[in-house]
Design an enzyme around this catalytic site. Sequence first.
Site, PDB file in Angstrom:
ATOM      1  N   LYS A 166       2.030  -3.450   6.765  1.00 27.98           N
ATOM      2  CA  LYS A 166       2.454  -3.488   5.355  1.00 27.98           C
ATOM      3  C   LYS A 166       3.955  -3.214   5.272  1.00 27.98           C
ATOM      4  O   LYS A 166       4.676  -3.877   4.525  1.00 27.98           O
ATOM      5  CB  LYS A 166       1.677  -2.452   4.528  1.00 27.98           C
ATOM      6  CG  LYS A 166       0.202  -2.792   4.327  1.00 27.98           C
ATOM      7  CD  LYS A 166       0.020  -4.016   3.447  1.00 27.98           C
ATOM      8  CE  LYS A 166      -1.437  -4.410   3.293  1.00 27.98           C
ATOM      9  NZ  LYS A 166      -1.612  -5.764   2.721  1.00 27.98           N
ATOM     10  N   TYR A 195      -2.036  -0.688  10.804  1.00 25.52           N
ATOM     11  CA  TYR A 195      -2.233  -1.280   9.474  1.00 25.52           C
ATOM     12  C   TYR A 195      -1.047  -0.950   8.566  1.00 25.52           C
ATOM     13  O   TYR A 195      -0.470  -1.830   7.920  1.00 25.52           O
ATOM     14  CB  TYR A 195      -3.545  -0.760   8.863  1.00 25.52           C
ATOM     15  CG  TYR A 195      -3.616  -0.966   7.373  1.00 25.52           C
ATOM     16  CD1 TYR A 195      -3.821  -2.242   6.839  1.00 25.52           C
ATOM     17  CD2 TYR A 195      -3.449   0.095   6.483  1.00 25.52           C
ATOM     18  CE1 TYR A 195      -3.853  -2.437   5.466  1.00 25.52           C
ATOM     19  CE2 TYR A 195      -3.482  -0.086   5.118  1.00 25.52           C
ATOM     20  CZ  TYR A 195      -3.677  -1.355   4.620  1.00 25.52           C
ATOM     21  OH  TYR A 195      -3.693  -1.555   3.263  1.00 25.52           O
ATOM     22  N   SER A 247       0.825  -1.203   0.000  1.00 24.57           N
ATOM     23  CA  SER A 247       0.000   0.000   0.000  1.00 24.57           C
ATOM     24  C   SER A 247       0.860   1.255   0.000  1.00 24.57           C
ATOM     25  O   SER A 247       1.952   1.271   0.594  1.00 24.57           O
ATOM     26  CB  SER A 247      -0.857  -0.007   1.275  1.00 24.57           C
ATOM     27  OG  SER A 247      -1.437   1.260   1.477  1.00 24.57           O
TER      28      SER A 247
HETATM   29  N1  UFG Z   1     -12.971  11.168   2.883  1.00 21.16           N
HETATM   30  C1  UFG Z   1     -14.001  12.010   3.212  1.00 21.16           C
HETATM   31  N2  UFG Z   1     -15.133  11.476   3.782  1.00 21.16           N
HETATM   32  C2  UFG Z   1     -15.260  10.133   4.011  1.00 21.16           C
HETATM   33  C3  UFG Z   1     -14.198   9.281   3.671  1.00 21.16           C
HETATM   34  C4  UFG Z   1     -13.057   9.832   3.110  1.00 21.16           C
HETATM   35  O1  UFG Z   1     -13.921  13.224   3.010  1.00 21.16           O
HETATM   36  O2  UFG Z   1     -16.313   9.717   4.548  1.00 21.16           O
HETATM   37  C5  UFG Z   1     -11.769  11.746   2.235  1.00 21.16           C
HETATM   38  C6  UFG Z   1     -10.491  11.534   3.034  1.00 21.16           C
HETATM   39  O3  UFG Z   1     -10.324  12.555   3.983  1.00 21.16           O
HETATM   40  C7  UFG Z   1      -9.447  11.535   1.921  1.00 21.16           C
HETATM   41  C8  UFG Z   1     -10.181  10.915   0.734  1.00 21.16           C
HETATM   42  O4  UFG Z   1     -11.567  11.065   1.012  1.00 21.16           O
HETATM   43  O5  UFG Z   1      -9.108  12.867   1.579  1.00 21.16           O
HETATM   44  C9  UFG Z   1      -9.880   9.436   0.547  1.00 21.16           C
HETATM   45  O6  UFG Z   1     -10.082   8.750   1.773  1.00 21.16           O
HETATM   46  P1  UFG Z   1     -10.140   7.165   1.850  1.00 21.16           P
HETATM   47  O7  UFG Z   1     -10.429   6.793   3.275  1.00 21.16           O
HETATM   48  O8  UFG Z   1     -11.039   6.618   0.804  1.00 21.16           O
HETATM   49  O9  UFG Z   1      -8.654   6.716   1.431  1.00 21.16           O
HETATM   50  P2  UFG Z   1      -7.246   7.067   2.098  1.00 21.16           P
HETATM   51  O10 UFG Z   1      -6.464   7.777   1.034  1.00 21.16           O
HETATM   52  O11 UFG Z   1      -7.368   7.716   3.394  1.00 21.16           O
HETATM   53  O12 UFG Z   1      -6.684   5.616   2.404  1.00 21.16           O
HETATM   54  C10 UFG Z   1      -6.507   4.666   1.378  1.00 21.16           C
HETATM   55  C11 UFG Z   1      -6.777   3.268   1.899  1.00 21.16           C
HETATM   56  C12 UFG Z   1      -5.774   2.860   2.906  1.00 21.16           C
HETATM   57  C13 UFG Z   1      -4.413   3.029   2.365  1.00 21.16           C
HETATM   58  C14 UFG Z   1      -4.201   4.408   1.841  1.00 21.16           C
HETATM   59  C15 UFG Z   1      -2.901   4.485   1.124  1.00 21.16           C
HETATM   60  O13 UFG Z   1      -8.038   3.213   2.518  1.00 21.16           O
HETATM   61  O14 UFG Z   1      -5.943   1.473   3.187  1.00 21.16           O
HETATM   62  O15 UFG Z   1      -5.219   4.764   0.898  1.00 21.16           O
HETATM   63  O16 UFG Z   1      -2.554   5.785   0.819  1.00 21.16           O
HETATM   64  F1  UFG Z   1      -3.521   2.761   3.319  1.00 21.16           F
END
Ligand code: UFG
Length: 337
Positions: free
Chosen positions: A152, A148, A123
Amino acid sequence: MVLVTGGAGFIGSHTCVQLLEKGYGVVVVDSLVNSHGESLERVMRIAGKKLCFVEADVRDRAVLRDIFAKYEIDSVIHFAGLKAVGESVAKPLEYYSCNIDSTLVLLEEMNAAGVKNFVFSSSATVYSAGNEMPLKENSSTGNCTNPYGWTKFMQEQMLKSLCTADSEMSVVLLRYFNPVGAHQSGLIGEDPQGVPNNLLPYVSQVAVGRLKCLTVHGDDYDTPDGTGVRDYIHVVDLARAHICALDYVSSHKGCEIFNVGTGHGSSVLDVVHSFEKVSGRKIPYKIGPRRAGDLATVYSDVSKAKSVLGFETEYDLEKMCADAWHWQTLNPAGYVG
Ligand code: UFG
């Protein structure tokens, strides 16, 4: 044959379709703790071919030994593991046990069986905060913000050490960015348990009426519209990266790392607007505070995957949203519905 751990999950199931379509024999081992056996039925329906399924935890050494004895496995793709960032903070030991022990047992049993080719589901979370964008494979790693991410990071380290010790080993570490979307048939897709943590499944559940309103985690980042920017990649593109990686491990030795993203960032509001366009539904949202541990912008340098693996993505954000929406409308409650 290819052994696919966690093959019933979101990325695993899409990869199994392509493996079967390419003519690989596939054995899946999956505990189904976070997935449904139904996804594998649908994989076989899409591909029009059968795979072998063993319901077990990868930490079950006896089961792995049987699999390696029974089938002529020449490569392993290891997806199995726990993956919820927030849950990993609350239950660190479960995460270390599940993710680290499974990889240890798997590598030991592979070694005993003389299997040397390994593709690992890593990841972008292994990259440290503070790197310049886009992230390159040699950007700095570590200082993970949650267990998590550490699992990884540690699994990557185990694999690197093993390659140093055993010159016959061939390992590819695929560092995924943000996998979204679904197979275009709408038969397989992402089916998170409970309220989704990730943006795309949350948005699609709002669109279908299962959830009321999206909370945007902060609109005061230093990004074009103030919301977080990520590198979303269509899961079918991501699955294809595993086919390229499998070709690569069968003809190279040592450990290679590849980022798997599109190289483009999209903001939370870009995703919302794209989803509204393809679904014809309004996505109500409110702006909330920043989420702990989030960065403003994360996206990938994709040049190494292109030049070494010959891998390039095909699908854009609109196609990702359209396929996610198709899956969601055909399966409003996921696989169980
Ligand atoms: N977001 C919102 N509202 C939500 C969920 C997410 O605004 O309800 C925003 C987050 O703040 C972020 C973007 O949407 O800016 C993406 O968030 P995600 O949770 O979908 O993804 P992340 O980039 O935080 O995390 C993902 C995977 C992880 C991994 C990571 C690697 O979920 O498992 O990418 O960079 F580790």
